[in-house]
Enzyme design. Structure first.
Site, PDB file in Angstrom:
ATOM      1  N   GLY A 267       0.792  -1.153  -0.139  1.00 38.78           N
ATOM      2  CA  GLY A 267       0.169   0.050   0.029  1.00 38.78           C
ATOM      3  C   GLY A 267       0.812   1.474   0.019  1.00 38.78           C
ATOM      4  CG  MET A 269       8.468   1.691   2.163  1.00 42.64           C
ATOM      5  SD  MET A 269       8.489   0.322   3.396  1.00 42.64           S
ATOM      6  CE  MET A 269       9.648   0.716   4.523  1.00 42.64           C
ATOM      7  CD  GLU A 270       7.499   2.065   7.182  1.00 34.52           C
ATOM      8  OE1 GLU A 270       8.054   1.159   8.007  1.00 34.52           O
ATOM      9  OE2 GLU A 270       6.985   1.790   6.518  1.00 34.52           O
ATOM     10  CG  ASN A 271      10.880   4.479   1.818  1.00 33.21           C
ATOM     11  OD1 ASN A 271      11.062   3.362   2.009  1.00 33.21           O
ATOM     12  ND2 ASN A 271       9.918   4.731   0.887  1.00 33.21           N
ATOM     13  CD  GLU A 304       2.865   3.610   5.282  1.00 29.98           C
ATOM     14  OE1 GLU A 304       4.004   3.749   5.542  1.00 29.98           O
ATOM     15  OE2 GLU A 304       2.132   2.753   5.058  1.00 29.98           O
ATOM     16  CD  GLU A 326       4.415  -1.966   9.454  1.00 30.98           C
ATOM     17  OE1 GLU A 326       3.418  -1.325   9.698  1.00 30.98           O
ATOM     18  OE2 GLU A 326       5.331  -1.628   8.575  1.00 30.98           O
TER      19      GLU A 326
END
Length: 881
Positions: A267, A269-271, A304, A326
């Protein structure tokens, strides 16, 4: 390269890394036919490692090695070993600089892991183990380093060059190329690395933090999507403010960026500082997104962003601890969504997912604890157990400690572990230390798989005015785990009198009844507990597990009269809804396989009362009018006959619609649009009620309903009402109107990929429009793309996961079809293949006529040549049970 017989990795075998990386200097040369990656690592031996003579071992996947240098001197080929999935250098000093140059081919990367191309744009996905597809590296979350990244590319095709951190340098190069350098001041694991390069437009805003810092906010999208960013930007700013107020967490960089990507396995990505989103999770407009999509986008943007602290600043030591970030972050985004919307409706939505899908996961062959003890392929463990059940575990800690002590515990956790890679035990320990509570037994929630079952019985002693409630708990066996221990379970309840009044809950005979609370959270720690409530002059109706205070199954002999009573009187909105669900389940189950069809008239009366109750929260009414799904009914059955369940549910729905036709028409007209479109709880509830009424009317082939649907489809000024009308027509027996509606809809929106995915889904989920021949036709449609995970999910995934009557065709054709698609996808995108196979893994759940055919489809997948590690684990575990 990957092997088709993956090795099992065990939590018990964890060892600290032999080497640490303090800094990473990356230079990317991006070309049409590939990318050259220059990586310079500052490496030192880990003083906490006992293996002082260990070789340097770096992970790799699908890399072409061009150059290796140690402290500036190129290594001879004999000084290292390149095995394809590892680069091993046997002799290295205690501290050194290592330079590695690799060549990769992003345009040929169909797995969408590492660096790949999406619609001409370069982008990355490095969680969980994608960074090794870019360069050789100790690709594990407990190796945290500071990154400096220089990106070089053609200026005409890639005018935008993005990476983590802050933009520190940029300029032009020869031959029409240019560069941008990014520096991230915070240490991070390799899975949080991100890069994007392409022709994108920028939507910019600012946010002022609680300390007065101005943050540059940017959303990057393809030019055709420029008008669809406003909701995501507003959601981001609301998230940032909420995290400051609820958790005291302020954003730390100077810039926060979001990029929308069409081809994405997940869905979002929290980079760190550069979130990459699946386009479906960030792009929205009134004309193209439904209310549910608006809500989903707000929740995912928040999720995110919240990871910046619960996942980035404090990350997980190893992948067994995945729920550390998570589960905690899902709890945070769920609380945020409840605060900005309807708390009761949000709780209903979360619990519906849990009871329908996560409980099924707990009861299946891939059942695992919130903190798994082993895995073969980590991508298979991005599961509802890790996310949703993990969030429920955090919610229970919040319930046990209360909001003030929980906040104190989260503050301590962030302060104590900032910049570290830690474990779920570290999280629980911070909660213990901040609150003074002993959570030793509670840790079993992280260690034991399966859904606890609470069997409740009661008795009323009228002479003494005592109501006794006995609660027995058990946790069913799951693969690899038997004879489980009792868990620490918070159990919220209330008691109601005959007139619906909340009764005092006095646990002591000498207590002052007037001061006793009317709701309590009982703490279950033994296999059996009996609680006595004193001072009651009548036998109460119990309201059990209020707010769904624990992810458990409750077994209690409710009568239909009690359920109807709770639907009308329970002050807990969640339990009102739950009573309605239990009543509908009881009625539907009584009709499954029965030759005599007669719906209990009390169900009709209950729904009539809901339709007429303007005083009740209309968002709650909209949820209560939704019958239990077929998936949930199947999950509740011991050996489900899918066709019989489908027929019974359809008959009950048709009977309700026929009996309530006038009320449904009144509901439809009463909830007509008024004023400009808004994404508010009240407006969402109104549209939900209107479209539910419309769908019910078309279930009984009501010509008035048909005309209303056709008119709404033509006149709607928003996608919620347009899709509501389309779905109603598609699920009706009006074949001509259905065909025309689908054709007109596609013609209007064919140039919008996200709307086309909705168009695919509405057909794939329908037992009328989505039988197997029609599904096969959709796979040949010009808009379908086997390289795009969203398209695959909207057809194959929706068919197998939502169109259950068609998928579970008694001839087994649905199973064979899914097996074919899974085998095809395994060669290009194993992650998606492994997720799509899930419906077949529950083969033991079903009646023999179904299960044997499901097993055969699984065995055919198992026997495929070159089975990926992802699919190998899922299929073999499913067949071993």
């Amino acid at each position: 390269m990957r092997t088709n017989q993956p090795k099992t990795i065990y939590l018990s075998e964890y060892k600290v890394p032999a080497y640490l990386v303090d800094s990473v200097d990356l230079r990317f040369e991006l070309f049409d036919d590939g990318a050259r990656v220059h990586s310079t690592l500052s490496v030192r031996r880990n003083p906490e490692s006992a293996d002082v003579s260990a070789p340097l071992t770096l992970d790799g996947d699908s890399l072409k090695l061009e150059h290796v240098a140690l402290n500036g001197e190129e290594l001879a080929a004999s000084a290292y070993e390149d095995t394809g999935d590892q680069l091993v250098i046997s002799k290295v000093p205690a501290g050194f600089e290592l330079t590695v140059v690799t060549w990769i081919e992003p345009h040929n990367n169909t797995r969408l892991e590492g660096l790949y191309k999406s619609s001409g744009m370069f982008c990355t996905q490095c969680e969980a183990q994608g960074f090794r597809c870019i360069t050789y590296f100790p690709d594990r979350p407990d190796v945290m380093a500071r990154y400096r990244t220089r990106i070089e590319a053609d200026k005409s095709t890639c005018p935008v060059l993005l990476s983590n951190g802050n933009d520190v340098d940029r300029g032009d190069l020869d031959n029409g190329r240019h560069f941008v350098t990014w520096e991230d001041p915070f240490p991070k694991p390799s899975y949080l690395f991100a890069l994007v390069a392409g022709d994108l437009v920028e939507k910019q805003d600012t946010f002022t933090t609680c300390s007065g810092r101005d943050i540059d906010l940017r959303i990057y999208v393809e030019p055709r999507n420029a008008a669809k960013c406003e909701h995501a930007m507003d959601s981001l700013k609301r998230s940032m403010r909420w995290d400051e107020e609820a958790y005291g967490r302020e954003y730390d960089l100077d810039i926060f960026m979001i990029v929308a990507v069409d081809d994405f396995n997940m869905g979002a990505m929290e980079n760190k500082g550069l979130n990459i989103f699946n386009s479906s999770c960030v792009l929205a407009s009134q004309e193209t997104a439904t209310d549910l999509a608006f809500q989903r986008i707000e929740a995912i943007v928040a999720h995110e962003y919240f990871h910046n602290w619960s996942g980035n600043r404090v990350t997980c030591r190893d992948w067994f601890q995945l729920s550390l970030k998570e589960g905690f972050t899902v709890f945070r985004d769920s609380t945020f969504s409840a605060d900005v919307g309807s708390p009761t409706v949000k709780r209903i939505e979360d619990v519906t997912l849990l009871r329908t899908a996560q409980f099924a996961e707990d009861a299946g062959p891939m059942a695992h604890p919130v903190r798994p003890a082993s895995y073969m392929e980590i991508t298979n463990f991005y599961t509802l157990t890790i996310y949703e059940k993990g969030a429920e575990v955090v919610r229970m800690i919040h319930t046990l400690l209360g909001p003030d002590l929980f906040r104190k515990g989260s503050d301590l956790y962030f302060e104590r572990h900032d910049g570290q890679a830690v474990t779920t035990d570290d999280f629980v320990k911070a909660m213990e230390d901040a609150s003074g509570r002993d959570l030793t037994q509670f840790r079993l929630w992280y260690e034991q798989a399966g859904t606890p079952v609470l069997t409740v019985s009661d008795a009323y002693d009228a002479e003494r005015g005592i109501y006794r409630l006995t609660i027995q708990q058990s946790v069913p066996d799951t693969p690899g785990q038997t004879d489980k221990k009792p868990q620490h379970i918070p159990f919220a309840l209330g008691l109601l009198g005959a007139d619906g009044e909340a009764l005092p809950l006095s646990l002591e005979s000498t207590a002052d009844d007037e001061s006793a609370p009317t709701e309590r959270v009982l703490e279950l720690t033994e296999a059996s507990h009996t609680f006595e409530f004193h001072g009651l002059t009548q036998k109460p109706v119990p309201s059990l597990l209020r707010h769904f205070s624990a992810p458990v199954r409750v077994v209690y002999p409710w009568t239909r009269e009690q359920l109807i009573f709770l639907m009308s009187h329970d002050p807990d909105g969640f339990n009102r809804w739950d009573a309605g669900q239990r009543l509908a389940v009881d009625v539907i189950q009584s009709l499954v396989g029965s030759p005599d069809f007669e719906v209990d008239p009390r169900l009709v009366d209950a729904y009539r009362a809901l339709l007429s109750d303007s005083a009740l929260d209309q968002a709650l009414v909209a949820k209560m009018l939704q019958l239990p799904s077929e998936a949930y009914l199947i999950e509740l059955s011991e050996s489900p006959d899918v066709a019989a369940i489908h027929r019974a549910r359809e008959k009950v729905l048709a009977h309700l619609a026929t009996s309530l036709r006038d009320e449904l028409l009144a509901c439809f007209h009463r909830n007509a649009g008024a004023g400009a479109y808004e994404v508010s709880p009240e407006s969402i509830a109104r549209r939900s009620l209107r479209n539910t009424a419309l769908a019910w009317l078309l279930m009984i082939n009501d010509d008035t309903g048909r005309d209303l649907a056709v008119q709404q489809l033509s006149d709607a000024d928003n996608m919620t009402d347009r899709m509501g009308a389309l779905r109603a027509l598609v699920n009706s027996d009006y074949a001509a109107e259905r065909s025309q509606a689908l054709s007109d809809f596609y013609e209007r929106f064919q140039d919008d990929p996200q709307v086309v995915e909705q168009w695919f889904s509405v057909q794939s989920s329908s037992d009328r429009a989505g039988q197997l021949p029609q599904i096969q036709a959709l796979l040949k449609h010009p808009a379908f793309d086997w390289k795009n995970p969203n398209k695959i999910r909207s057809v194959v995934g929706v068919f197998a996961g939502q169109n259950l009557a068609a998928f579970h065709n008694p001839d087994g054709s649905g199973y064979s079809f899914l097996g074919d698609q899974v085998c095809r996808l395994d060669d290009s995108n194993p992650q998606i293949a492994a997720r799509l196979v899930t419906p077949l893994t529950r083969w033991q759940k079903f009646a023999p006529a179904y299960s044997s055919l499901m097993r055969s489809a699984l065995e055919r997948i198992r026997d495929k040549t070159g089975l990926s590690a992802d699919l190998y684990e899922v299929v073999h575990k499913s067949l071993e049970v």
